[in-house]
Write a protein that holds these residues in place. Structure first.
Motif, PDB file in Angstrom:
ATOM      1  N   TYR A 183       3.624  10.022   4.123  1.00  8.02           N
ATOM      2  CA  TYR A 183       2.673  10.246   5.359  1.00  8.02           C
ATOM      3  C   TYR A 183       2.655  11.631   5.640  1.00  8.02           C
ATOM      4  O   TYR A 183       3.360  12.508   5.637  1.00  8.02           O
ATOM      5  N   ILE A 184       1.433  11.866   5.466  1.00  8.60           N
ATOM      6  CA  ILE A 184       0.834  13.418   5.968  1.00  8.60           C
ATOM      7  C   ILE A 184       0.168  13.436   7.160  1.00  8.60           C
ATOM      8  O   ILE A 184      -0.999  12.998   7.444  1.00  8.60           O
ATOM      9  N   PRO A 185       0.881  13.928   8.418  1.00  7.51           N
ATOM     10  CA  PRO A 185       0.397  13.915   9.695  1.00  7.51           C
ATOM     11  C   PRO A 185      -1.030  14.390   9.819  1.00  7.51           C
ATOM     12  O   PRO A 185      -1.582  15.332   9.328  1.00  7.51           O
ATOM     13  N   ILE A 186      -1.976  13.768  10.567  1.00  7.12           N
ATOM     14  CA  ILE A 186      -3.417  14.049  10.466  1.00  7.12           C
ATOM     15  C   ILE A 186      -4.122  13.748   9.444  1.00  7.12           C
ATOM     16  O   ILE A 186      -5.248  14.273   9.352  1.00  7.12           O
ATOM     17  N   ASP A 187      -3.513  13.357   8.290  1.00  4.15           N
ATOM     18  CA  ASP A 187      -4.303  13.379   7.161  1.00  4.15           C
ATOM     19  C   ASP A 187      -4.401  11.694   6.592  1.00  4.15           C
ATOM     20  O   ASP A 187      -5.522  11.469   6.499  1.00  4.15           O
ATOM     21  N   ALA A 188      -3.226  11.251   6.056  1.00  7.74           N
ATOM     22  CA  ALA A 188      -3.254  10.205   5.450  1.00  7.74           C
ATOM     23  C   ALA A 188      -1.757   9.441   5.189  1.00  7.74           C
ATOM     24  O   ALA A 188      -0.810  10.365   5.147  1.00  7.74           O
ATOM     25  N   VAL A 189      -1.881   8.197   4.994  1.00 11.89           N
ATOM     26  CA  VAL A 189      -0.750   7.732   4.511  1.00 11.89           C
ATOM     27  C   VAL A 189      -1.254   7.289   2.989  1.00 11.89           C
ATOM     28  O   VAL A 189      -2.159   7.021   2.691  1.00 11.89           O
ATOM     29  N   GLU A 190      -0.132   8.099   2.089  1.00 14.08           N
ATOM     30  CA  GLU A 190      -0.415   7.978   0.567  1.00 14.08           C
ATOM     31  C   GLU A 190       0.232   6.684  -0.094  1.00 14.08           C
ATOM     32  O   GLU A 190       1.486   6.540   0.121  1.00 14.08           O
ATOM     33  N   ILE A 191      -0.507   6.119  -1.097  1.00 15.42           N
ATOM     34  CA  ILE A 191       0.044   5.060  -1.787  1.00 15.42           C
ATOM     35  C   ILE A 191      -0.408   5.396  -3.230  1.00 15.42           C
ATOM     36  O   ILE A 191      -1.246   5.717  -3.457  1.00 15.42           O
ATOM     37  N   GLU A 192       0.900   5.256  -3.944  1.00 11.55           N
ATOM     38  CA  GLU A 192       0.619   5.428  -5.486  1.00 11.55           C
ATOM     39  C   GLU A 192       0.693   4.208  -6.108  1.00 11.55           C
ATOM     40  O   GLU A 192       1.069   3.159  -5.992  1.00 11.55           O
ATOM     41  N   ASN A 193       0.201   4.295  -7.371  1.00 13.62           N
ATOM     42  CA  ASN A 193       0.139   2.984  -8.553  1.00 13.62           C
ATOM     43  C   ASN A 193      -0.754   1.993  -7.921  1.00 13.62           C
ATOM     44  O   ASN A 193      -0.308   1.020  -8.105  1.00 13.62           O
ATOM     45  N   CYS A 194      -1.717   2.496  -7.378  1.00 14.73           N
ATOM     46  CA  CYS A 194      -2.396   1.526  -6.724  1.00 14.73           C
ATOM     47  C   CYS A 194      -3.513   0.761  -7.394  1.00 14.73           C
ATOM     48  O   CYS A 194      -4.175   1.435  -8.247  1.00 14.73           O
ATOM     49  N   ASP A 195      -3.732  -0.468  -7.161  1.00 10.66           N
ATOM     50  CA  ASP A 195      -4.512  -1.262  -7.895  1.00 10.66           C
ATOM     51  C   ASP A 195      -5.604  -1.608  -6.593  1.00 10.66           C
ATOM     52  O   ASP A 195      -5.065  -2.012  -5.501  1.00 10.66           O
ATOM     53  N   VAL A 196      -6.843  -1.499  -6.994  1.00 13.30           N
ATOM     54  CA  VAL A 196      -7.856  -1.829  -5.907  1.00 13.30           C
ATOM     55  C   VAL A 196      -8.743  -2.988  -6.457  1.00 13.30           C
ATOM     56  O   VAL A 196      -9.219  -3.028  -7.560  1.00 13.30           O
ATOM     57  N   SER A 197      -8.900  -3.912  -5.500  1.00 11.20           N
ATOM     58  CA  SER A 197      -9.686  -5.002  -5.873  1.00 11.20           C
ATOM     59  C   SER A 197     -10.494  -5.656  -4.816  1.00 11.20           C
ATOM     60  O   SER A 197     -10.327  -5.372  -3.708  1.00 11.20           O
ATOM     61  N   PRO A 198     -11.739  -6.380  -5.187  1.00 10.17           N
ATOM     62  CA  PRO A 198     -12.666  -6.787  -4.077  1.00 10.17           C
ATOM     63  C   PRO A 198     -11.617  -7.881  -3.116  1.00 10.17           C
ATOM     64  O   PRO A 198     -10.868  -8.492  -3.845  1.00 10.17           O
ATOM     65  N   ALA A 199     -11.877  -7.809  -2.020  1.00  8.95           N
ATOM     66  CA  ALA A 199     -11.120  -8.911  -1.059  1.00  8.95           C
ATOM     67  C   ALA A 199     -11.648 -10.279  -1.461  1.00  8.95           C
ATOM     68  O   ALA A 199     -12.956 -10.492  -1.728  1.00  8.95           O
ATOM     69  N   ARG A 200     -10.758 -11.356  -1.767  1.00 13.96           N
ATOM     70  CA  ARG A 200     -11.233 -12.688  -1.935  1.00 13.96           C
ATOM     71  C   ARG A 200     -11.883 -13.345  -0.848  1.00 13.96           C
ATOM     72  O   ARG A 200     -11.453 -13.313   0.201  1.00 13.96           O
TER      73      ARG A 200
END
Length: 129
Positions: free
Chosen positions: A112-129
């Motif tokens: 978590y980078i304050p005031i910036d973002a929560v970071e996630i690695e090895n991310c798969d992105v897909s359309p919501a079902r």
């Protein structure tokens, strides 16, 4: 929305995930840090992170937000987006996501980078079902 554990993944929406790190970092770290998450939200944009200035290979990421109307350029500091470093940038081209599209991301919360973002690695992105 309260999260539940699904097949080893903690399920949460993007707005809640960001807000929890912002308001109660200890609880949020205990609940999410270094855990696999399944996050629902809205596609915002993509970007490229260069580890070194000379580096030609950038790590592509996607910003996911909990509100399709949020403006990250002009947000107040009380809004934390989710930045996910994608496993396969071809996913982004295949699906051709546009701002505001509903998406699901799966990955591991790394920081978590304050005031910036929560970071996630090895991310798969897909359309919501």
């Amino acid at each position: 929305e309260e999260e539940q554990d699904t097949n080893g993944y903690v399920e949460v929406d993007a707005g809640t995930l960001g807000a929890q790190f912002l308001t109660n970092i200890d609880t949020a770290e205990e609940r999410y840090l270094n855990k696999n998450v399944w996050v629902t939200g809205y596609f915002y944009d993509t970007g490229c992170f260069l580890k070194e200035r000379e580096d030609t290979n950038c790590t592509e990421y996607v910003h996911i937000v909990g509100d399709p109307n949020i403006d990250l350029e002009n947000r107040d500091e009380a809004y934390i987006p989710i930045r996910c470093y994608v496993n396969n940038k071809n996913d982004l081209q295949v699906y051709g996501f546009e701002k505001g599209d509903e998406v699901i991301i799966e990955g591991k919360v790394i920081r978590y980078i304050p005031i910036d973002a929560v970071e996630i690695e090895n991310c798969d992105v897909s359309p919501a079902r």
